[in-house]
Scaffold this active site. Structure first.
Site, PDB file in Angstrom:
ATOM      1  N   ASP A 109       0.870  -1.180   0.000  1.00 55.64           N
ATOM      2  CA  ASP A 109       0.000   0.000   0.000  1.00 55.64           C
ATOM      3  C   ASP A 109       0.907   1.229   0.000  1.00 55.64           C
ATOM      4  O   ASP A 109       1.671   1.435   0.951  1.00 55.64           O
ATOM      5  CB  ASP A 109      -0.899   0.000   1.250  1.00 55.64           C
ATOM      6  CG  ASP A 109      -1.919   1.146   1.227  1.00 55.64           C
ATOM      7  OD1 ASP A 109      -1.567   2.257   0.760  1.00 55.64           O
ATOM      8  OD2 ASP A 109      -3.054   0.932   1.679  1.00 55.64           O
ATOM      9  N   ARG A 137     -12.658  -4.697  -6.812  1.00 55.29           N
ATOM     10  CA  ARG A 137     -13.261  -4.347  -8.094  1.00 55.29           C
ATOM     11  C   ARG A 137     -12.547  -5.120  -9.192  1.00 55.29           C
ATOM     12  O   ARG A 137     -11.319  -5.283  -9.148  1.00 55.29           O
ATOM     13  CB  ARG A 137     -13.141  -2.838  -8.380  1.00 55.29           C
ATOM     14  CG  ARG A 137     -14.105  -1.965  -7.594  1.00 55.29           C
ATOM     15  CD  ARG A 137     -15.554  -2.151  -8.049  1.00 55.29           C
ATOM     16  NE  ARG A 137     -16.491  -1.326  -7.294  1.00 55.29           N
ATOM     17  CZ  ARG A 137     -17.155  -1.716  -6.207  1.00 55.29           C
ATOM     18  NH1 ARG A 137     -16.972  -2.928  -5.724  1.00 55.29           N
ATOM     19  NH2 ARG A 137     -18.012  -0.908  -5.610  1.00 55.29           N
ATOM     20  N   ASP A 159     -15.352 -12.263  -6.449  1.00 51.17           N
ATOM     21  CA  ASP A 159     -16.693 -11.695  -6.249  1.00 51.17           C
ATOM     22  C   ASP A 159     -16.953 -10.595  -7.278  1.00 51.17           C
ATOM     23  O   ASP A 159     -18.092 -10.172  -7.442  1.00 51.17           O
ATOM     24  CB  ASP A 159     -16.793 -11.125  -4.830  1.00 51.17           C
ATOM     25  CG  ASP A 159     -18.219 -10.732  -4.477  1.00 51.17           C
ATOM     26  OD1 ASP A 159     -19.134 -11.543  -4.738  1.00 51.17           O
ATOM     27  OD2 ASP A 159     -18.430  -9.620  -3.961  1.00 51.17           O
ATOM     28  N   GLU A 173     -18.277  -6.938 -15.675  1.00 46.82           N
ATOM     29  CA  GLU A 173     -19.187  -7.504 -14.685  1.00 46.82           C
ATOM     30  C   GLU A 173     -20.615  -7.183 -15.081  1.00 46.82           C
ATOM     31  O   GLU A 173     -20.903  -5.988 -15.257  1.00 46.82           O
ATOM     32  CB  GLU A 173     -18.871  -6.907 -13.315  1.00 46.82           C
ATOM     33  CG  GLU A 173     -19.510  -7.660 -12.174  1.00 46.82           C
ATOM     34  CD  GLU A 173     -19.099  -7.088 -10.823  1.00 46.82           C
ATOM     35  OE1 GLU A 173     -17.887  -7.006 -10.542  1.00 46.82           O
ATOM     36  OE2 GLU A 173     -19.998  -6.704 -10.076  1.00 46.82           O
ATOM     37  N   HIS A 223     -20.870 -10.486  -7.081  1.00 47.32           N
ATOM     38  CA  HIS A 223     -20.749  -9.224  -6.334  1.00 47.32           C
ATOM     39  C   HIS A 223     -21.673  -9.232  -5.096  1.00 47.32           C
ATOM     40  O   HIS A 223     -22.542  -8.372  -4.940  1.00 47.32           O
ATOM     41  CB  HIS A 223     -21.082  -8.040  -7.260  1.00 47.32           C
ATOM     42  CG  HIS A 223     -20.420  -6.763  -6.819  1.00 47.32           C
ATOM     43  ND1 HIS A 223     -19.831  -5.882  -7.682  1.00 47.32           N
ATOM     44  CD2 HIS A 223     -20.270  -6.212  -5.594  1.00 47.32           C
ATOM     45  CE1 HIS A 223     -19.338  -4.848  -7.018  1.00 47.32           C
ATOM     46  NE2 HIS A 223     -19.593  -5.033  -5.747  1.00 47.32           N
ATOM     47  N   GLY A 233     -20.558  -7.439  -0.305  1.00 45.92           N
ATOM     48  CA  GLY A 233     -21.074  -6.305   0.479  1.00 45.92           C
ATOM     49  C   GLY A 233     -22.463  -6.621   1.012  1.00 45.92           C
ATOM     50  O   GLY A 233     -22.973  -7.733   0.867  1.00 45.92           O
TER      51      GLY A 233
END
Ligand code: NAD
Length: 333
Positions: free
Chosen positions: A183, A244, A267, A272, A291, A294
């Site tokens: 990161d 994503r 996912d 998509e 997806h 969440g």
């Protein structure tokens, strides 16, 4: 009691009762004067009467874009409170320029994604997909062939809010995971506090048994895992993507999975949804989900609860907990 702020709801009709089930809706009504019109289409002139006095726009999935034209119809707006994750799709920079508060419920959406990802990592560490496929064919792996989670190296891309949640779970897991983190916004000291060793992305790819993607979709994160980096992964490694699809070169990953070299738990994909008949739909070493990491179903009320708490803060003149700062937009989801 002070006058309640006037509030307009703007989201898809089919989700409003999931976002605000009766008890939450009742609480919202005690905190704000909620206009009876649910705005599903801002071009509807009937919305003007609602917008004229609105101080809070409580948005959800399918909300209209809040741009200069819409703001002109919302002269008293003080806050856009979003009962969902990213605000990038519907809140234009002009909203911040006007000093209007913007809040997102991304914190509330993170928990289910963390749970889903952690479950996936545990499955991936045991090469569960291959074992299940073999079992269906009547093949039992012998003990020396079985893989356990102890000692598995997990590479976390992005100490985002979800990434941090996953890092916390990895640190407290029963399994003895070794954790790497890539990161650009995190120092080595902070990574160590998060239970990980900070490395660059190439080192993360080369060193991990499981790579889990948690960075936002930004121009610079497109194909962060491209064919070259996927090639650095060791044989038998797994890619977990609950972030994503654009962060991974889907076709390069599909090729590596097709040869059996990599496993994938996806996912999200790019595009998509994936076209019907795509190779990823039929590989036994790929778990493809639509997806769903969440908030889903009963969990969607978490987003509403977060938003209603924000309305309470706004009404009390307190800062918004989920405030989105314009200066952070370039590095957040
Ligand atoms: N599958 C789902 O249902 C679902 C649900 C919610 C969120 N998401 C996705 O999960 C991801 C994480 O969401 P979030 O809300 O935790 O994000 P976030 O907004 O908290 O992420 C911001 C952080 O990501 C890190 N980051 C930024 N650029 C990076 C880079 N180039 N490399 C590595 N790290 C980088 C930085 O630490 C930054 O502060 C996003 O891609 C989001 O769209 C998916």
């Amino acid at each position: 009691m002070a006058e309640r702020p006037k509030l307009v709801l703007a989201m898809r009709r089919d989700i409003v009762d999931l976002v605000l089930p009766p008890a939450l809706r009742a609480r919202l009504d005690t905190l704000a004067d909620v206009h009876p019109l649910l705005v599903t289409d801002a071009s509807d002139p009937a919305a003007d009467a609602a917008f004229a006095d609105a101080e809070i726009l409580l948005t959800g999935w399918g909300a209209p874009e809040v741009d200069a034209a819409l703001l002109a119809r919302l002269p008293k707006l003080g806050a856009v409170v979003h009962a969902a994750g990213t605000v990038k799709h519907h809140v234009h920079p002009v909203v911040w320029e006007r000093g209007i508060g913007v809040s997102s419920a991304a914190d509330a959406n993170a928990g289910p994604v963390v749970d889903f990802t952690m479950a996936t990592i545990v499955l991936a560490a045991r090469r569960t997909l291959g074992a299940a496929a073999d079992y269906h064919r009547g093949v039992q792996p012998s003990y020396p062939e079985r893989r356990g989670a102890d000692g598995a190296v997990v590479g976390v891309i992005g100490a985002s809010r979800i990434g941090r949640g996953v890092l916390a779970r990895l640190a407290s897991a029963a399994a003895d995971f070794e954790v790497l983190l890539a990161d650009p916004y995190v120092s080595a000291d902070e990574a160590a506090r998060l239970g990980a060793r900070l490395v660059d992305l190439d080192e993360l790819c080369a060193g991990s048994h499981i790579v889990t993607v948690h960075a936002p979709d930004l121009p610079e994160t497109r194909h962060l895992l491209d064919a070259r980096r996927l090639g650095l992964l060791r044989d038998g490694a797994a890619v977990v993507n609950t972030a994503r699809g654009r962060l991974v070169d889907t076709e390069a990953l599909a090729r590596a999975c097709e040869t059996g070299r990599l496993d994938a738990y996806l996912d999200v994909t790019d595009p998509e949804p994936l076209p019907e008949g795509h190779v990823l739909h039929r590989l036994r070493n790929v778990l493809l989900t639509p997806h769903i990491a969440g908030c889903q179903g009963t969990e969607v009320a978490r987003l509403g609860a977060y938003a209603v708490d924000e309305v309470a803060r706004f009404a009390a003149g307190q800062p918004l907990l989920g405030a989105v700062r314009v200066e952070d937009l370039a590095r957040i989801a």
